[in-house]
Design a protein around this motif. Structure first.
Motif, PDB file in Angstrom:
ATOM      1  N   VAL A  61      46.891  52.963  33.458  1.00  0.00           N
ATOM      2  CA  VAL A  61      48.305  53.016  34.430  1.00  0.00           C
ATOM      3  C   VAL A  61      48.414  52.000  35.085  1.00  0.00           C
ATOM      4  O   VAL A  61      46.935  52.079  35.790  1.00  0.00           O
ATOM      5  CB  VAL A  61      47.629  54.556  35.154  1.00  0.00           C
ATOM      6  N   PRO A  62      49.111  51.373  35.093  1.00  0.00           N
ATOM      7  CA  PRO A  62      49.496  50.636  35.714  1.00  0.00           C
ATOM      8  C   PRO A  62      49.555  50.574  37.702  1.00  0.00           C
ATOM      9  O   PRO A  62      49.771  52.165  37.800  1.00  0.00           O
ATOM     10  CB  PRO A  62      50.372  49.669  35.433  1.00  0.00           C
ATOM     11  N   LEU A  63      49.340  49.920  38.018  1.00  0.00           N
ATOM     12  CA  LEU A  63      49.954  50.133  39.561  1.00  0.00           C
ATOM     13  C   LEU A  63      51.084  49.536  40.294  1.00  0.00           C
ATOM     14  O   LEU A  63      51.888  48.241  40.211  1.00  0.00           O
ATOM     15  CB  LEU A  63      48.589  48.915  40.936  1.00  0.00           C
ATOM     16  N   VAL A  64      52.120  50.158  40.230  1.00  0.00           N
ATOM     17  CA  VAL A  64      53.293  49.660  40.048  1.00  0.00           C
ATOM     18  C   VAL A  64      53.789  49.954  41.755  1.00  0.00           C
ATOM     19  O   VAL A  64      53.678  50.454  42.349  1.00  0.00           O
ATOM     20  CB  VAL A  64      54.555  50.409  39.287  1.00  0.00           C
ATOM     21  N   VAL A  65      54.780  48.815  42.099  1.00  0.00           N
ATOM     22  CA  VAL A  65      55.042  48.429  43.539  1.00  0.00           C
ATOM     23  C   VAL A  65      56.573  48.032  42.869  1.00  0.00           C
ATOM     24  O   VAL A  65      56.937  47.289  42.428  1.00  0.00           O
ATOM     25  CB  VAL A  65      54.464  47.134  44.397  1.00  0.00           C
ATOM     26  N   ASP A  66      57.849  48.160  44.261  1.00  0.00           N
ATOM     27  CA  ASP A  66      58.662  47.825  43.919  1.00  0.00           C
ATOM     28  C   ASP A  66      59.316  46.823  45.077  1.00  0.00           C
ATOM     29  O   ASP A  66      57.735  45.890  45.933  1.00  0.00           O
ATOM     30  CB  ASP A  66      59.860  49.479  44.352  1.00  0.00           C
ATOM     31  N   ALA A  67      60.035  46.269  44.619  1.00  0.00           N
ATOM     32  CA  ALA A  67      60.420  44.868  44.983  1.00  0.00           C
ATOM     33  C   ALA A  67      60.871  45.327  46.496  1.00  0.00           C
ATOM     34  O   ALA A  67      60.292  44.375  47.163  1.00  0.00           O
ATOM     35  CB  ALA A  67      61.836  44.366  44.487  1.00  0.00           C
ATOM     36  N   GLY A  68      60.663  46.049  47.095  1.00  0.00           N
ATOM     37  CA  GLY A  68      60.940  46.238  48.818  1.00  0.00           C
ATOM     38  C   GLY A  68      59.727  46.536  49.219  1.00  0.00           C
ATOM     39  O   GLY A  68      59.875  45.723  50.515  1.00  0.00           O
ATOM     40  N   THR A  69      58.744  47.293  48.718  1.00  0.00           N
ATOM     41  CA  THR A  69      57.584  47.216  49.690  1.00  0.00           C
ATOM     42  C   THR A  69      57.158  45.186  49.126  1.00  0.00           C
ATOM     43  O   THR A  69      56.146  45.027  49.713  1.00  0.00           O
ATOM     44  CB  THR A  69      57.095  47.667  48.582  1.00  0.00           C
ATOM     45  N   TRP A  70      56.897  44.923  48.187  1.00  0.00           N
ATOM     46  CA  TRP A  70      56.592  43.457  47.478  1.00  0.00           C
ATOM     47  C   TRP A  70      56.841  42.619  49.259  1.00  0.00           C
ATOM     48  O   TRP A  70      56.101  41.548  48.880  1.00  0.00           O
ATOM     49  CB  TRP A  70      56.756  42.972  46.511  1.00  0.00           C
ATOM     50  N   ALA A  71      58.236  42.416  49.265  1.00  0.00           N
ATOM     51  CA  ALA A  71      58.687  41.451  49.785  1.00  0.00           C
ATOM     52  C   ALA A  71      58.497  40.660  50.817  1.00  0.00           C
ATOM     53  O   ALA A  71      57.820  39.480  51.228  1.00  0.00           O
ATOM     54  CB  ALA A  71      60.863  41.534  50.154  1.00  0.00           C
ATOM     55  N   PRO A  72      57.702  41.622  52.415  1.00  0.00           N
ATOM     56  CA  PRO A  72      57.264  41.487  53.366  1.00  0.00           C
ATOM     57  C   PRO A  72      56.092  41.104  53.170  1.00  0.00           C
ATOM     58  O   PRO A  72      54.934  39.921  53.808  1.00  0.00           O
ATOM     59  CB  PRO A  72      57.805  43.054  54.139  1.00  0.00           C
ATOM     60  N   LEU A  73      55.055  41.524  51.973  1.00  0.00           N
ATOM     61  CA  LEU A  73      53.756  41.423  51.595  1.00  0.00           C
ATOM     62  C   LEU A  73      54.135  39.896  50.799  1.00  0.00           C
ATOM     63  O   LEU A  73      52.393  39.184  51.815  1.00  0.00           O
ATOM     64  CB  LEU A  73      53.390  42.341  50.669  1.00  0.00           C
ATOM     65  N   GLU A  74      54.430  39.337  50.551  1.00  0.00           N
ATOM     66  CA  GLU A  74      54.993  38.248  50.275  1.00  0.00           C
ATOM     67  C   GLU A  74      54.858  37.102  51.025  1.00  0.00           C
ATOM     68  O   GLU A  74      53.909  36.099  50.957  1.00  0.00           O
ATOM     69  CB  GLU A  74      55.845  38.045  48.808  1.00  0.00           C
ATOM     70  N   VAL A  75      55.831  37.866  52.232  1.00  0.00           N
ATOM     71  CA  VAL A  75      55.624  36.429  53.097  1.00  0.00           C
ATOM     72  C   VAL A  75      54.593  36.982  54.185  1.00  0.00           C
ATOM     73  O   VAL A  75      53.941  35.122  54.356  1.00  0.00           O
ATOM     74  CB  VAL A  75      56.733  36.857  54.337  1.00  0.00           C
TER      75      VAL A  75
END
Length: 863
Positions: free
Chosen positions: A86-100
């Motif tokens: 079972v993968p760990l799925v992250v949506d784009a909105g959650t990932w964007a601030p984390l990427e910054v």
């Protein structure tokens, strides 16, 4: 019910411990509905049944085994890599601030690295206590004040993060010395995309391949000066490293040579890659997977045999770029975490976007007081050492813990781990909630730090301290048209084709790959014939068949000794015992070791072939039945023949020629041993015929003999076919002829080298033989045949030594510098002892011996 419905019903139940914060669930919200990241996958994901996940999990295990994906936990032998279905799925909105936040953190770590080895503002302005830095073993004083190659020496880093109970991402720690795991992350993606193809296609996630292109380009661009076609190598501690697969995968995917310390040499301040025949090629970038303290025995740890003498000086002169720089390990100290917000304000003029876990350095009186106060009443607070694992503190009584911390307060950090978020982890037929952390990766690409959109998730055990399996991380795109990894184009990496380079160690590994593969095959064929004879005649020892069985057992004993009187136990020992020189188990283990040293140059077909052998071993260990011995031996043989087929597709360079030369040399040796044990004595007509028929089958020449001689077995015909027939691939003459072809085409061959001279003399001796003379009887044996075979074996052994000396020798093995004394000018015994293995960022303690040089290890038991 389906798996996710059952899981959702379980995790929405009221918690048993009302005082402890409820874990943030990555799949199910508080109301029992799916998180936004999972809603696009709802139709497929919710429909997964336990039967589906059983199948998927089995497919994952088989694929990882077939591809030879392994990982060694600290202090343990390498075992299979574990991937949760079972993968760990992250949506784009959650990932964007984390990427910054990840990009800023990499920028901060780079600025801190430049400052610590340069002006040291964070120390002089007392933002960070000097003891935190100067007392950490990762701070390399030999590099202090050295001129950094540019303002961004930190090229590649990793950060472990986790979500708190309220969904806030927090950094648990940074990996800057030798970040590992990106190879495992890519392997996770490759496997999961094949076992869950419908979900993978439906998800619309970022593919990982463009990031590897960017990483390769970044490493090429890191070369110092204006180098038109830079040479990049990946420096590994060797096959005993716990992440050896990750290192080989990275080198293979990026197209860079995987080298060990013995493959490199420093001359006049420049780093060179050794090639065969004393040639060298300059190296511009070293991707370092060896810990800093072991990287240079000249200036750092003198006992190291894993580093390169003079590497530190070459880096100081700016003549080689080391990724990451020697000394970057100080950034991994957990004692730095409490001070990073202030450091960020000082060096970047920004607030820290990605907070770290709550930490207190015990070298500070306030931090010591807070740690000792909280560790007793807060179950999430624990004490860790600044330079490694928890140092055995977990579970200690408070009095003993306080005593140990007070004795060396600067050595410890108090840390409150978050109540990490949870994910469904498939185990024992159900998906159970388990805490999870995420390893992220960041590369300096172009003019900015670019985090990998994705990563590798680690599923933790119930107490949240040890990884039990990994997960693929799926980060969904905000728009299907978005470029993968946000990379619409990758900077040019190289202007043209780079010529392949084979270090002497690689050539040696290939040579022994050929020898051990043929040795295992020869024993397998003999074992199959002997086992078949034993099935018929083990209970009839006084018959002709019983006597022939004893002859065949004697042939096995000549090649591998005898350990058991019970025949089934003896056959099993030959197949399974890795310490039985000459047996199949020993040869396959040595073959695997040789292949592991050149994993970066091999296709996945190689590991699939070994996977066939591994499954055969497992089946044999589980079944006590006698017939399973022949079944397992047959599967072993299938795997080895598959390996031989995959080697036929290799580039036909010096490495392939040495592999082939090793195979033909070993086949000749095995054949001569077999014939000495079976054909040099007379035992009666019926026995001789049975033995000769078995010899033909063991030499894979039975069909040819029956077609040529219509089934009439006589010594003259058998010896003519196995010794002097130039068209029989199993004959001695054919083996020597093929060996001459491959030796003659090696770069170091001139037509008059010692190996070539020895081989020509041996060939002329074989060609001059007459079968009628060899079969002549003298009493009860054939003295001329015995003399010929024994002399041939001696000459083959001498020839093997000559090949190794002329084509594989690269000088004397390295010796620890701290063992050298003035007495070294006199004859001395070789230095012995155990050299600790280098740990990489997955914290392996020292104490495991380094990879043994091939020449010494393989002399034992060699024919």
């Amino acid at each position: 019910m389906t798996v996710l419905r059952d899981y959702a019903a379980a995790v929405t139940q009221p918690p048993l411990d009302e005082d402890r914060p409820r874990r943030f669930d990555e799949v199910v919200g508080p109301d029992g509905s799916l998180r936004p990241a999972w809603k696009p996958l709802a139709e497929l994901a919710v429909g997964l049944t336990p039967h589906d996940l059983y199948r998927v999990d089995g497919d994952i295990v088989r694929m990882l085994a077939d591809e030879g994906v392994t990982y060694a936990r600290p202090g343990e032998r390498p075992g299979p890599w574990r991937l949760d279905p079972v993968p760990l799925v992250v949506d784009a909105g959650t990932w964007a601030p984390l990427e910054v936040g990840l990009a800023q953190r990499a920028e901060l770590l780079n600025a801190l690295l430049v400052d610590l080895y340069g002006p040291q503002r964070v120390l002089t302005e007392r933002v960070v206590p000097a003891a935190v830095v100067l007392g950490h073993p990762g701070f390399v004083r030999a590099m202090a004040g050295a001129r950094m190659p540019d303002s961004h020496p930190l090229v590649f880093s990793a950060t472990d993060i986790g979500r708190d109970h309220d969904g806030t991402w927090r950094a648990v720690g940074d990996k800057t010395q030798a970040p590992s795991g990106i190879g495992y992350a890519m392997e996770n993606r490759r496997v999961l995309s094949r076992v869950l193809p419908e979900m993978y296609r439906e998800a619309g996630l970022h593919r990982m391949e463009p990031y590897f292109w960017a990483l390769r380009s970044a490493l090429m661009q890191a070369a110092p000066g204006e180098v038109a076609d830079p040479r990049v190598v990946v420096l590994t501690p060797g096959t005993h490293s716990e992440t050896a697969y990750d290192q080989a995968f990275l080198a293979s995917t990026l197209g860079f040579p995987l080298v060990e310390g013995s493959d490199l040499v420093v001359r006049d301040g420049w780093v060179y890659l050794r090639q065969n025949r004393g040639r060298m090629e300059r190296v511009d970038v070293v991707v370092r997977r060896v810990d800093a303290s072991w990287s240079d025995p000249l200036e750092l740890r003198g006992e190291s045999q894993l580093g390169v003498a003079g590497l530190t000086e070459a880096a100081r002169r700016g003549r080689v770029r080391i990724v990451n720089p020697i000394g970057a390990g100080v950034l991994e100290s957990p004692a730095l975490l409490p001070y990073l917000p202030a450091v960020c304000e000082l060096l970047l003029g920004e607030s820290l976007l990605l907070p770290s876990v709550d930490s207190w350095w015990c070298g500070d009186p306030a931090g010591l007081e807070a740690t000792l106060d909280l560790v007793e009443r807060d179950p999430d607070v624990r004490v860790v050492a600044v330079d490694g694992p928890e140092d055995g503190l977990t579970g200690l009584p408070r009095g003993e813990l306080v005593e140990r911390v007070l004795a060396r307060p600067h050595h410890y950090v108090g840390r409150r781990d978050p109540v990490f978020s949870q994910v469904p982890s498939w185990s024992a037929g159900a998906a159970r909630p388990r805490p999870v952390t995420l390893r992220t990766f960041t590369v300096r690409y172009g003019t900015a730090y670019r985090p990998l959109v994705g990563g590798m998730a680690n599923v933790l055990d119930d107490i949240g301290t040890r990884s039990s399996s990994s997960k693929d991380v799926w980060v969904l795109k905000a728009d299907p048209a978005d470029a993968d990894q946000g990379l619409s184009g990758v900077l040019a990496a190289t202007p043209g084709r780079a010529a392949p380079v084979a270090a002497p160690r690689v050539l040696e590994d290939l040579y022994w790959t050929g020898r051990y593969a043929e040795r295992a095959e020869g024993m397998l064929r003999l074992l199959l014939v002997t086992h078949g004879t034993a099935e018929d005649f083990r209970s009839r020892p006084r018959t002709a068949g019983g006597t022939s069985l004893e002859v065949l057992l004697g042939a096995q004993s000549r090649l591998a000794g005898r350990r058991h009187e019970n025949l089934d136990a003896e056959f099993r020992s030959l197949l399974l015992d890795e310490d039985r020189v000459g047996g199949v188990g020993h040869s396959v283990a040595a073959l695997r070791d040789a292949l592991s040293g050149i994993r970066d140059q091999l296709s996945v077909d190689t590991w699939r072939a070994l996977g066939v052998i591994d499954r055969a071993v497992t089946l044999l260990e589980l079944s006590p039945a006698s017939h399973q011995i022949a079944e397992a031996a047959g599967r072993h043989l299938t795997g080895l023949l598959s390996l031989q087929g995959s080697s036929a597709n290799m580039m036909q360079d010096d490495g392939w020629r040495l592999l082939s030369a090793g195979r033909w040399l070993e086949r000749a040796i095995q054949l001569c041993h077999l014939l000495v044990a079976t054909t040099t004595e007379r035992r009666g007509l019926d026995v001789d015929r049975a033995v000769l028929a078995a010899v033909l089958d063991a030499a894979e020449s039975g069909v040819t003999h029956r077609r040529r001689f219509r089934g009439y077995v006589r010594p003259a015909g058998v010896l003519d076919l196995l010794l002097l027939d130039p068209d029989n691939p199993r004959s001695l003459l054919h083996c020597l002829t093929e060996l001459r072809t491959h030796l003659g085409r090696l770069a170091g061959s001139t037509g008059s080298t010692r190996p070539e001279r020895l081989l020509e003399h041996l060939l002329s001796e074989v060609e001059a033989q007459e079968v009628s003379s060899l079969v002549a009887i003298g009493g009860t044996d054939r003295p001329l045949l015995t003399t010929f075979l024994e002399e041939t074996l001696e000459r083959l052994s001498t020839l093997g030594d000559a090949i190794a000396e002329h084509h594989l020798s690269s000088g004397p093995p390295p010796r620890p510098l701290n063992s050298l004394t003035v007495l070294d000018a006199l004859p001395a015994e070789p230095v012995t002892g155990t050299i600790p293995v280098i740990t990489d960022d997955m914290e392996r303690p020292p104490g495991i011996p380094p990879r043994v040089p091939r020449g010494g290890a393989r002399r034992e038991g060699d024919a």
